[in-house]
Scaffold this active site. Structure first.
Site, PDB file in Angstrom:
ATOM      1  N   ASP A  45     -94.736 -95.073 -19.148  1.00 23.45           N
ATOM      2  CA  ASP A  45     -93.841 -93.925 -19.516  1.00 23.45           C
ATOM      3  C   ASP A  45     -95.096 -92.659 -20.199  1.00 23.45           C
ATOM      4  O   ASP A  45     -95.948 -92.963 -20.990  1.00 23.45           O
ATOM      5  CB  ASP A  45     -93.314 -94.506 -21.151  1.00 23.45           C
ATOM      6  CG  ASP A  45     -92.117 -93.472 -21.695  1.00 23.45           C
ATOM      7  OD1 ASP A  45     -92.066 -92.302 -21.200  1.00 23.45           O
ATOM      8  OD2 ASP A  45     -91.358 -93.894 -22.407  1.00 23.45           O
ATOM      9  N   ASP A  46     -94.992 -91.612 -19.574  1.00 23.07           N
ATOM     10  CA  ASP A  46     -95.503 -90.415 -19.683  1.00 23.07           C
ATOM     11  C   ASP A  46     -96.979 -90.615 -19.294  1.00 23.07           C
ATOM     12  O   ASP A  46     -97.906 -90.073 -19.886  1.00 23.07           O
ATOM     13  CB  ASP A  46     -95.569 -90.072 -21.156  1.00 23.07           C
ATOM     14  CG  ASP A  46     -94.348 -89.595 -21.720  1.00 23.07           C
ATOM     15  OD1 ASP A  46     -93.122 -89.413 -20.972  1.00 23.07           O
ATOM     16  OD2 ASP A  46     -94.248 -89.386 -23.048  1.00 23.07           O
ATOM     17  N   CYS A  85     -88.005 -88.218 -19.158  1.00 22.10           N
ATOM     18  CA  CYS A  85     -87.752 -89.672 -19.002  1.00 22.10           C
ATOM     19  C   CYS A  85     -86.518 -90.135 -18.325  1.00 22.10           C
ATOM     20  O   CYS A  85     -86.502 -90.742 -17.178  1.00 22.10           O
ATOM     21  CB  CYS A  85     -88.446 -90.462 -19.859  1.00 22.10           C
ATOM     22  SG  CYS A  85     -87.514 -90.228 -21.456  1.00 22.10           S
ATOM     23  N   HIS A 152     -83.267 -96.874 -21.985  1.00 15.96           N
ATOM     24  CA  HIS A 152     -83.237 -95.261 -22.312  1.00 15.96           C
ATOM     25  C   HIS A 152     -82.148 -94.859 -21.554  1.00 15.96           C
ATOM     26  O   HIS A 152     -82.271 -93.617 -20.976  1.00 15.96           O
ATOM     27  CB  HIS A 152     -84.454 -94.550 -22.354  1.00 15.96           C
ATOM     28  CG  HIS A 152     -84.297 -93.183 -23.038  1.00 15.96           C
ATOM     29  ND1 HIS A 152     -85.353 -92.438 -22.878  1.00 15.96           N
ATOM     30  CD2 HIS A 152     -83.734 -92.861 -24.175  1.00 15.96           C
ATOM     31  CE1 HIS A 152     -85.307 -91.384 -24.018  1.00 15.96           C
ATOM     32  NE2 HIS A 152     -83.950 -91.650 -24.712  1.00 15.96           N
ATOM     33  N   ASP A 305     -92.732 -91.890 -15.383  1.00 13.40           N
ATOM     34  CA  ASP A 305     -91.424 -91.641 -15.009  1.00 13.40           C
ATOM     35  C   ASP A 305     -91.466 -90.010 -15.239  1.00 13.40           C
ATOM     36  O   ASP A 305     -90.656 -89.338 -15.092  1.00 13.40           O
ATOM     37  CB  ASP A 305     -90.728 -91.860 -16.381  1.00 13.40           C
ATOM     38  CG  ASP A 305     -91.265 -91.678 -18.020  1.00 13.40           C
ATOM     39  OD1 ASP A 305     -92.338 -91.317 -17.883  1.00 13.40           O
ATOM     40  OD2 ASP A 305     -90.372 -92.032 -18.900  1.00 13.40           O
ATOM     41  N   ASN A 306     -92.782 -89.734 -15.629  1.00  8.34           N
ATOM     42  CA  ASN A 306     -93.050 -87.849 -15.638  1.00  8.34           C
ATOM     43  C   ASN A 306     -94.455 -87.961 -16.019  1.00  8.34           C
ATOM     44  O   ASN A 306     -95.279 -88.984 -16.003  1.00  8.34           O
ATOM     45  CB  ASN A 306     -92.280 -87.270 -16.654  1.00  8.34           C
ATOM     46  CG  ASN A 306     -92.194 -87.943 -18.020  1.00  8.34           C
ATOM     47  OD1 ASN A 306     -91.176 -88.281 -18.492  1.00  8.34           O
ATOM     48  ND2 ASN A 306     -93.282 -87.783 -18.733  1.00  8.34           N
TER      49      ASN A 306
END
Length: 631
Positions: A45-46, A85, A152, A305-306
């Protein structure tokens, strides 16, 4: 439809058709179920593209991910489906573009505000029911499916169990943990705030106090693997909360990176510690696969995710700097959407291989199902926007397939304002070209991103035909998938005056830049309108006037040694003044300067523009803020 647009669409459709045909021929449905590979997808994540050792990072320690890259393929031009995300997670599970799903922002999303010029569309609040998903297809083909970690994509009846998973742990509507150490419940968060979710993370109630969340998820993943048998394949989806904010990790790990922090280099030791535990979690999963005898028949995918968080968003941020890429999470530049992607499949994917073919999150579903030998039906309810690129991973791609994959258009539609400062916009990546369209200002940028990954040279003024082509292509694609659009915001109030003093403060982040090179640079050490190397570039700042009259203009300006002397005109309608940009010793050394008076006759929304009248040096100067002080 233009000739160029028609050709692009035909190339894309032919590429999809070729790959689906190859998938059907190479993977007969009669393959014995027990011989199908296990699949493990690990989602960070990130995590930024340049943050792993195997992607060239000298500070972070990621030995297990580096080993995974040595055991498989490292994709150097892989992209997340969105710069934030939830949409990317939806794309991974469905193979559908977030714009098609009408799930284009993080959930529940950033609402409309009066400092935003456009109203953003209402988005879905969960992954829609009744569509094809990767776990759903695998489940129907005999796989044991399990999701462990961040979901999420909606809670309650919109959770993992409703979308193809037999089991799930830790998956609900939350996008970040309130605390990183057990107990993971409604207790006070580590930053002193209350747990925003007000309820325990499901499935982690038994974790002993003090256990780090990333480590706990890894242990749960190992427990799932250990109970599997060779008679039935499994799919493990392991989306970690790391390395998302709030920034925290075990103190002893943080201290290791603090002690080895190179002087004069921007590095975040807390982020490095979080990534260290994420890497260790990957190592635990890989060791478990080996110990159970599954390693040789398991596909392992690792991605993000990004892009990495490169702006200030809470305590101990920014998390990272995505150099050599531009910007980060929340932005449509490369730092916001280009991500690491590593895929391992022993005896199928050559060890230590790399590919620079552009690919996205959308490609994972068709590619993994192809490698698993599973056929599936694509219908109107579940169209696929991804492409089967498994032959590129395995090294079996024909020249025609490589060409089709490289030349197909990849699309992004992000009709939202990001918390990190990014603008509503659209993107096409096609071949070496990357086209970016700002929905608020209409500005269009064009980069040869294969040779210019930092997006430093905007070629739009040199390629008017390509700009016309890409603009029409983006519009046609959005219409074809019924993408939701922005509309003007009738409640827009940009940069209003201070209620007591009447001073109008105008930060650089509200800039609307025009021309070739000028840009707003959001990184924390900049936050400026800079890169003003072309005289004809200019900037416009919106503002709101409630009282007409004379205003003294102050500029917060920086300029490097030997680069001063540019003459700049400031204008509000018919009132203008000129001033000389003075050297301040460095472009990031800002000083306040009074430069004269402007008369404002009208109330309501206005614009103040800065345009260079002359530019004797290498740059005009940098501007971090303006002030209009009533006289």
């Amino acid at each position: 439809m233009t000739k160029h647009l028609l050709l692009s669409v035909l190339v894309f459709l032919c590429g999809i058709a070729v790959n689906f045909a190859q998938a059907s021929e190479a993977n007969p449905p009669s393959a014995p179920r027990q011989n199908r590979p296990n699949i493990v997808v690990i989602l960070a994540d990130d995590l930024g593209w340049a943050d792993l050792g195997c992607y060239g990072n000298p500070f972070h320690k990621t030995p297990h991910l580096d080993q995974l890259a040595r055991d498989g393929i490292r994709c150097t031009q892989a992209y997340a489906a969105c710069p934030v995300c939830s949409p990317t997670r939806a794309a991974l599970l469905t193979g559908q573009n977030p714009a098609r799903l009408h799930l284009t922002d993080w959930l529940p999303g950033r609402g409309n505000r009066n400092d935003q010029a456009l109203r953003v569309p209402e988005i879905r609040n969960s992954l829609p029911q009744g569509i094809m998903t990767l776990p759903g297809v695998l489940k129907s083909n005999g796989y044991q499916t399990c999701s462990i970690g961040k979901w999420h994509l909606g809670g309650g009846a919109s959770g993992p169990l409703q979308h193809g998973f037999h089991e799930q742990i830790a998956g609900d509507e939350r996008g970040s943990p309130a605390r990183w150490f057990a107990p993971f419940g409604p207790q006070a968060a580590t930053n002193g705030e209350k747990d925003r979710q007000g309820k325990p993370i499901p499935g982690l109630e038994d974790i002993p106090d003090g256990k780090y969340l990333t480590d706990a998820l890894a242990d749960k993943a190992v427990a799932f693997i250990e109970k599997q048998t060779a008679e039935k394949p499994f799919f493990l989806y392991l989306p970690h909360f790391a390395v998302h904010t709030p920034m925290n990790a075990p103190e002893e790990t943080i201290q290791k990176f603090r002690d080895n922090k190179p002087p004069g280099v921007v590095r975040n030791e807390i982020y490095a510690a979080m990534l260290y535990h994420l890497d260790a979690a990957v190592g635990k999963v890989m060791n478990s696969l080996t110990e159970k005898g599954f390693a040789k028949n398991t596909i392992v995918v690792f991605t993000s995710d990004n892009g990495g968080l490169a702006t200030i968003e809470g305590k101990n941020t920014p998390a990272t700097i995505n150099a050599p890429l531009r910007e980060g999470k929340g932005w449509l530049y490369e730092g916001g959407i280009r991500v690491p992607l590593i895929v391992s499949f022993p005896k199928h994917i050559p060890d230590g291989s790399t590919t620079d073919v552009p690919m996205t999150t959308l490609d994972l579903l068709p590619s993994l199902l192809s490698l698993a030998g599973i056929q599936y039906q694509v219908d109107a309810n579940s169209p696929l926007d991804g492409m089967n690129i498994s032959d590129i991973w395995t090294g079996n791609a024909t020249p025609e397939l490589k060409k089709a994959a490289f030349e197909r258009p990849l699309y992004w539609h992000y009709p939202h304002y990001a918390n990190q400062g990014g603008f509503p916009g659209g993107v096409i990546r096609q071949g070496p070209w990357k086209y970016i369209e700002n929905y608020q200002t209409g500005r269009k940028e064009l980069f040869l991103v294969d040779k210019d990954p930092g997006e430093g040279r905007n070629r739009a003024p040199d390629e008017p035909e390509k700009i016309t082509q890409f603009a029409a292509q983006l519009a046609a694609w959005k219409q074809s998938i019924s993408a939701q659009e922005t509309v003007p915001n009738p409640d827009y109030i940009p940069n209003p005056p201070h209620a007591k003093t009447g001073v109008i403060s105008i930060p650089a982040k509200s800039a609307q830049v025009y021309g070739r090179q000028l840009r707003y640079e959001p990184l924390p050490h900049k936050q400026t309108v800079g890169f003003w190397v072309e005289k004809d570039d200019y900037v416009v700042f919106p503002l709101t006037v409630t009282k007409p009259g004379n205003y003294r203009l102050r500029v917060f300006q920086g300029c490097g040694k030997g680069s001063g002397g540019a003459i700049v005109e400031a204008r509000i309608k018919d009132s203008s003044l000129t001033f000389v940009v003075e050297e301040t010793g460095h472009f990031q050394n800002f000083v306040w300067r009074d430069v004269g008076e402007l008369k404002i006759d009208d109330i309501g929304q206005q614009e103040i523009s800065l345009k260079a009248v002359s530019k004797p040096g290498i740059a005009v100067g940098d501007f971090r803020a303006l002030e209009l002080i009533p006289q």
